[in-house]
Design a protein around this motif. Structure first.
Motif, PDB file in Angstrom:
ATOM      1  N   SER A  89      -5.229  -2.621   6.485  1.00 15.38           N
ATOM      2  CA  SER A  89      -5.500  -3.174   6.977  1.00 15.38           C
ATOM      3  C   SER A  89      -5.634  -2.500   8.636  1.00 15.38           C
ATOM      4  O   SER A  89      -5.706  -0.987   8.943  1.00 15.38           O
ATOM      5  N   PRO A  90      -6.142  -3.089  10.361  1.00 13.12           N
ATOM      6  CA  PRO A  90      -6.609  -3.290  11.247  1.00 13.12           C
ATOM      7  C   PRO A  90      -6.298  -2.070  11.911  1.00 13.12           C
ATOM      8  O   PRO A  90      -6.014  -0.916  12.341  1.00 13.12           O
ATOM      9  N   SER A  91      -4.339  -2.670  11.084  1.00 11.91           N
ATOM     10  CA  SER A  91      -2.864  -1.694  11.596  1.00 11.91           C
ATOM     11  C   SER A  91      -2.867  -0.641  11.154  1.00 11.91           C
ATOM     12  O   SER A  91      -2.168   0.472  11.166  1.00 11.91           O
ATOM     13  N   ASN A  92      -3.623  -0.006   9.461  1.00  8.25           N
ATOM     14  CA  ASN A  92      -3.760   0.752   8.611  1.00  8.25           C
ATOM     15  C   ASN A  92      -1.949   0.885   8.205  1.00  8.25           C
ATOM     16  O   ASN A  92      -1.568   1.899   7.468  1.00  8.25           O
ATOM     17  N   ASP A  93      -1.714  -0.555   7.641  1.00  6.48           N
ATOM     18  CA  ASP A  93      -1.187  -0.745   6.731  1.00  6.48           C
ATOM     19  C   ASP A  93      -1.360  -0.226   5.063  1.00  6.48           C
ATOM     20  O   ASP A  93      -2.768  -1.639   4.995  1.00  6.48           O
ATOM     21  N   LEU A  94      -0.226   0.063   4.580  1.00  5.59           N
ATOM     22  CA  LEU A  94      -2.205   0.685   3.496  1.00  5.59           C
ATOM     23  C   LEU A  94      -0.825  -1.160   2.324  1.00  5.59           C
ATOM     24  O   LEU A  94       0.520  -0.955   2.076  1.00  5.59           O
ATOM     25  N   LYS A  95      -2.030  -1.355   1.738  1.00  3.12           N
ATOM     26  CA  LYS A  95      -1.195  -1.941   0.394  1.00  3.12           C
ATOM     27  C   LYS A  95      -2.398  -1.765  -0.764  1.00  3.12           C
ATOM     28  O   LYS A  95      -3.313  -1.396  -1.232  1.00  3.12           O
ATOM     29  N   LYS A 104     -26.393 -17.705   0.522  1.00  6.22           N
ATOM     30  CA  LYS A 104     -26.127 -17.163  -0.002  1.00  6.22           C
ATOM     31  C   LYS A 104     -24.718 -16.571  -0.883  1.00  6.22           C
ATOM     32  O   LYS A 104     -24.565 -16.284  -1.835  1.00  6.22           O
ATOM     33  N   GLY A 105     -23.589 -17.417   0.026  1.00  6.38           N
ATOM     34  CA  GLY A 105     -22.980 -17.059   0.082  1.00  6.38           C
ATOM     35  C   GLY A 105     -21.803 -15.934  -0.702  1.00  6.38           C
ATOM     36  O   GLY A 105     -20.784 -15.673  -1.398  1.00  6.38           O
ATOM     37  N   LYS A 106     -22.388 -14.733   0.276  1.00  6.31           N
ATOM     38  CA  LYS A 106     -21.207 -13.947   0.330  1.00  6.31           C
ATOM     39  C   LYS A 106     -20.461 -13.589   1.385  1.00  6.31           C
ATOM     40  O   LYS A 106     -20.436 -14.231   1.941  1.00  6.31           O
ATOM     41  N   TYR A 107     -19.716 -12.506   0.176  1.00  6.99           N
ATOM     42  CA  TYR A 107     -18.106 -12.619   1.180  1.00  6.99           C
ATOM     43  C   TYR A 107     -18.446 -11.089   1.221  1.00  6.99           C
ATOM     44  O   TYR A 107     -18.827  -9.776   1.173  1.00  6.99           O
ATOM     45  N   SER A 108     -17.736 -10.558   2.667  1.00  6.27           N
ATOM     46  CA  SER A 108     -17.888  -9.083   3.218  1.00  6.27           C
ATOM     47  C   SER A 108     -16.553  -8.871   3.329  1.00  6.27           C
ATOM     48  O   SER A 108     -14.971  -9.686   3.856  1.00  6.27           O
ATOM     49  N   LEU A 109     -15.418  -7.602   3.695  1.00  5.24           N
ATOM     50  CA  LEU A 109     -14.667  -7.137   4.367  1.00  5.24           C
ATOM     51  C   LEU A 109     -14.409  -7.522   5.379  1.00  5.24           C
ATOM     52  O   LEU A 109     -15.341  -7.712   6.176  1.00  5.24           O
ATOM     53  N   LYS A 110     -13.003  -8.032   6.427  1.00  9.38           N
ATOM     54  CA  LYS A 110     -13.106  -8.344   7.678  1.00  9.38           C
ATOM     55  C   LYS A 110     -13.307  -7.157   8.555  1.00  9.38           C
ATOM     56  O   LYS A 110     -13.209  -5.999   7.952  1.00  9.38           O
ATOM     57  N   LYS A 111     -13.606  -6.655   9.575  1.00  8.96           N
ATOM     58  CA  LYS A 111     -13.940  -6.129  10.407  1.00  8.96           C
ATOM     59  C   LYS A 111     -12.444  -5.349  10.713  1.00  8.96           C
ATOM     60  O   LYS A 111     -11.641  -5.211  10.513  1.00  8.96           O
ATOM     61  N   ASP A 112     -12.697  -3.520  10.915  1.00  2.00           N
ATOM     62  CA  ASP A 112     -11.270  -2.872  10.344  1.00  2.00           C
ATOM     63  C   ASP A 112     -10.528  -3.236   9.222  1.00  2.00           C
ATOM     64  O   ASP A 112      -9.629  -2.391   8.962  1.00  2.00           O
ATOM     65  N   TRP A 113     -10.720  -3.450   8.062  1.00  2.00           N
ATOM     66  CA  TRP A 113      -9.924  -3.654   6.933  1.00  2.00           C
ATOM     67  C   TRP A 113     -10.905  -2.609   6.093  1.00  2.00           C
ATOM     68  O   TRP A 113     -12.372  -2.119   6.220  1.00  2.00           O
ATOM     69  N   LYS A 114     -10.265  -1.414   5.449  1.00  2.00           N
ATOM     70  CA  LYS A 114     -10.900  -0.269   4.816  1.00  2.00           C
ATOM     71  C   LYS A 114     -11.075  -0.870   3.590  1.00  2.00           C
ATOM     72  O   LYS A 114      -9.064  -0.471   2.679  1.00  2.00           O
ATOM     73  N   LEU A 115     -11.296   0.292   2.005  1.00  2.00           N
ATOM     74  CA  LEU A 115     -10.890   0.137   0.693  1.00  2.00           C
ATOM     75  C   LEU A 115     -10.654   1.816   0.669  1.00  2.00           C
ATOM     76  O   LEU A 115     -11.436   2.356   1.036  1.00  2.00           O
ATOM     77  N   HIS A 116      -9.822   1.577  -0.350  1.00  2.08           N
ATOM     78  CA  HIS A 116      -9.753   3.628  -0.504  1.00  2.08           C
ATOM     79  C   HIS A 116      -9.120   3.523  -1.414  1.00  2.08           C
ATOM     80  O   HIS A 116      -8.766   2.165  -2.820  1.00  2.08           O
ATOM     81  N   MET A 117      -9.714   4.966  -2.482  1.00  2.00           N
ATOM     82  CA  MET A 117      -9.332   5.115  -4.018  1.00  2.00           C
ATOM     83  C   MET A 117      -8.525   6.270  -4.159  1.00  2.00           C
ATOM     84  O   MET A 117      -8.915   7.148  -3.739  1.00  2.00           O
ATOM     85  N   TYR A 118      -7.572   6.161  -4.712  1.00  2.50           N
ATOM     86  CA  TYR A 118      -6.899   7.161  -5.531  1.00  2.50           C
ATOM     87  C   TYR A 118      -7.386   7.642  -6.793  1.00  2.50           C
ATOM     88  O   TYR A 118      -7.132   6.279  -7.647  1.00  2.50           O
ATOM     89  N   ILE A 119      -7.331   8.916  -7.144  1.00  2.00           N
ATOM     90  CA  ILE A 119      -7.163   9.423  -8.420  1.00  2.00           C
ATOM     91  C   ILE A 119      -6.237  10.502  -9.064  1.00  2.00           C
ATOM     92  O   ILE A 119      -6.080  11.383  -8.358  1.00  2.00           O
ATOM     93  N   SER A 120      -5.645  10.788  -9.794  1.00  2.00           N
ATOM     94  CA  SER A 120      -4.619  11.905 -10.091  1.00  2.00           C
ATOM     95  C   SER A 120      -5.606  12.743 -10.621  1.00  2.00           C
ATOM     96  O   SER A 120      -4.983  14.030 -10.429  1.00  2.00           O
ATOM     97  N   GLN A 121      -6.358  12.744 -10.699  1.00  2.00           N
ATOM     98  CA  GLN A 121      -6.997  13.751 -11.041  1.00  2.00           C
ATOM     99  C   GLN A 121      -9.067  13.779 -11.320  1.00  2.00           C
ATOM    100  O   GLN A 121      -9.060  12.611 -11.285  1.00  2.00           O
ATOM    101  N   LEU A 122      -9.638  14.670 -10.706  1.00  2.00           N
ATOM    102  CA  LEU A 122     -10.937  14.120 -10.969  1.00  2.00           C
ATOM    103  C   LEU A 122     -11.966  14.018 -12.434  1.00  2.00           C
ATOM    104  O   LEU A 122     -11.291  14.711 -13.174  1.00  2.00           O
ATOM    105  N   PRO A 123     -12.434  12.678 -12.834  1.00  2.00           N
ATOM    106  CA  PRO A 123     -13.165  12.599 -13.605  1.00  2.00           C
ATOM    107  C   PRO A 123     -14.466  13.968 -14.177  1.00  2.00           C
ATOM    108  O   PRO A 123     -14.325  14.905 -13.639  1.00  2.00           O
ATOM    109  N   CYS A 124     -14.302  12.741 -15.517  1.00  2.00           N
ATOM    110  CA  CYS A 124     -15.300  14.374 -16.087  1.00  2.00           C
ATOM    111  C   CYS A 124     -16.897  13.961 -15.195  1.00  2.00           C
ATOM    112  O   CYS A 124     -16.660  13.130 -14.934  1.00  2.00           O
ATOM    113  N   GLY A 125     -18.115  14.070 -16.321  1.00  2.00           N
ATOM    114  CA  GLY A 125     -18.619  13.974 -15.911  1.00  2.00           C
ATOM    115  C   GLY A 125     -19.094  15.134 -14.438  1.00  2.00           C
ATOM    116  O   GLY A 125     -18.982  16.316 -14.217  1.00  2.00           O
ATOM    117  N   ASP A 126     -20.357  14.631 -13.672  1.00  2.00           N
ATOM    118  CA  ASP A 126     -20.599  15.458 -12.696  1.00  2.00           C
ATOM    119  C   ASP A 126     -19.487  15.571 -12.070  1.00  2.00           C
ATOM    120  O   ASP A 126     -19.854  16.710 -11.419  1.00  2.00           O
TER     121      ASP A 126
END
Length: 358
Positions: free
Chosen positions: A51-57, A136-158
Motif C-alpha cells: 500500500s502507499p504506507s508500505n503495508d505488505l499483503k 475501454k474499461g481498463k483498470y490499473s493500480l491506484k497511485k503508490d500501490w506496488k506489485l512484488h514477486m517472491y520466488i524461492s529459487q531462480l527459475p530455469c531457462g534464461d
C-alpha cells in the motif's frame, strides 16, 4: 529472491527479508495438503501488494516443479499443462485481478473463485478505472500501490544461463526432462544452463529486463519495458532447498494454488487436474482446476456485457479470441521476431483451438 518496484531507501536494506518473512509465514499457515512430505522439496512463488504506507499483503501464491509431457497435452483447455510455481502463482494472480474487476463492475453473473465466495472491502480496493482508458474499461493500480514477486529459487531457462564454457565448445542448453512438454535438444555455443538456484540476480536481471531494452521504442501503449528492482532474500526453509545432486532431490508432485479472493486448489502436476482425481473420473468437470484455460476463460468472459458470448461469431476458438486483443497481439509479434525471443518454443496450435461455448 524477489523483485519489486521502487521502495524508500530507509527500507531497501531489509526489504528482501521482510517480503520473505511475509510469504513464508503465510505459506506455513496453509493446510498440509499439497506440501512436500519427507525428503520432498518444491519451489514457492508469490505475488504481494504494498500500500502507499508500505503495508505488505500476499495476494497470490503457487508451488510446484512439474509440467505435462507432450503426449498428455489436451486440446480442450481443461487441464493445467505447466504447474511450475511461477506459472501457478501468475495464474492465481490473474484470477485475483478478475475477481477485483468483477467487484468493481458489479458483475452478478461471474463464476465463483474455486467454488468459494469472498467478500471484498469496498473502500480498500487497490484498483481503479484507468483514467487514460475510460472508453475501454481498463483498470490499473491506484497511485503508490506496488506489485512484488517472491520466488524461492531462480527459475530455469534464461535466468540460469551463463557463459561458462569456451565459445568453441558446445553445451546442452538444458537437461533432458521427460516431463517437459516442449523438451528440446537445442545447443548453443558457449552457453550452459545452471541447475535452478545456482544462478544469481545478474542473470535474472538480464532475463527479465536487459534483453527487453531494445524493444523500448517499438512497444506501443499500454505495453512498456518496466525496470524491476531485485533483492536477495534469506535462504528459504528446507522444503524449498534443492540438493546439489539431482539424485538426492525428490520433488513434490503437487502444486498449491491460492489467492486472496477465495481460491485454494491443489493440482497434481503430472495430470494437470485437482488432487484426488481418479482415473475413472478424470474427465469430469469437477476435476478441472480453477487455473486451467477453460475456467480462466469463463471468468474473463463474465467481465464483459451479459450478452458477450452470444455476440461472438459461431465457432470462435480460444486462440482466435486471444488474437482479437489487437494491442496484445501486436506486442506479441514484436517480441517473437526479435533475436532474443524468436527461438522460443511454442505450444502446439491445437492446444488453444477449442471452441468457446455458452
Amino acid at each position: 529472491m524477489f523483485m519489486a518496484s521502487s521502495v524508500s531507501s530507509s527500507e531497501e536494506s531489509n526489504w528482501g527479508k521482510r517480503v520473505s518473512e511475509k510469504v513464508l509465514s503465510f505459506y506455513t499457515s496453509l493446510p498440509k495438503k499439497g506440501k512436500p512430505q519427507g525428503r520432498e522439496v518444491t519451489v514457492l512463488a508469490s505475488f504481494l501488494l504494498s500500500s502507499p504506507s508500505n503495508d505488505l499483503k500476499v495476494v497470490a501464491m503457487g508451488t510446484g516443479t512439474k509440467c505435462l509431457g507432450r503426449s498428455l497435452l489436451r486440446t480442450c483447455g481443461d487441464v493445467v499443462h505447466d504447474s511450475h510455481a511461477e506459472v501457478i502463482a501468475r495464474r492465481a494472480l490473474i484470477r485475483f485481478f478478475y475477481t477485483q474487476i468483477q467487484h468493481l463492475t458489479g458483475s452478478k453473473h461471474a463464476p465463483s473463485n474455486g467454488g468459494k465466495r469472498f467478500k471484498l472491502d469496498d473502500g480498500n480496493s487497490p484498483f481503479e478505472l484507468d483514467p487514460g482508458c475510460l472508453n475501454k474499461g481498463k483498470y490499473s493500480l491506484k497511485k503508490d500501490w506496488k506489485l512484488h514477486m517472491y520466488i524461492s529459487q531462480l527459475p530455469c531457462g534464461d535466468a540460469s544461463l551463463s557463459w561458462q564454457v569456451s565459445p568453441l565448445e558446445t553445451a546442452v542448453l538444458g537437461e533432458s526432462d521427460s516431463t517437459s512438454p516442449l523438451g528440446n535438444g537445442l545447443k548453443q555455443k558457449g552457453m550452459v544452463q545452471r541447475k535452478p538456484s545456482r544462478g544469481d540476480t545478474t542473470l535474472l536481471k538480464r532475463a527479465l529486463y536487459e534483453r527487453m531494452l531494445p524493444l523500448s521504442n517499438e512497444l506501443t501503449s499500454p505495453f512498456l519495458v518496466n525496470q524491476p528492482i531485485f533483492h536477495a532474500a534469506p535462504v528459504p526453509p528446507k522444503d524449498f532447498q534443492q540438493s546439489e545432486s539431482a539424485a538426492n532431490t525428490l520433488t513434490c508432485g503437487y502444486s498449491i494454488c491460492w489467492n486472496e479472493c477465495g481460491l485454494h486448489d491443489v493440482i497434481m502436476g503430472t495430470t494437470g487436474r485437482k488432487q484426488g482425481t481418479s482415473a475413472k473420473g478424470a474427465l469430469y468437470p469437477s476435476t478441472q482446476s480453477s487455473l486451467c484455460k477453460k475456467r480462466l476463460l469463463e471468468v474473463f468472459l463474465s467481465l464483459g456485457p451479459e450478452n458477450l458470448i452470444g455476440s461472438l461469431p459461431n465457432g470462435i476458438t480460444y486462440r482466435e479470441l486471444k488474437d482479437g486483443a489487437e494491442e496484445y497481439h501486436l506486442a506479441s509479434k514484436i517480441f517473437k521476431r526479435k533475436a532474443s525471443f524468436n527461438k522460443w518454443f511454442l505450444k502446439p496450435l491445437d492446444c488453444e483451438a477449442f471452441p468457446i461455448s455458452e
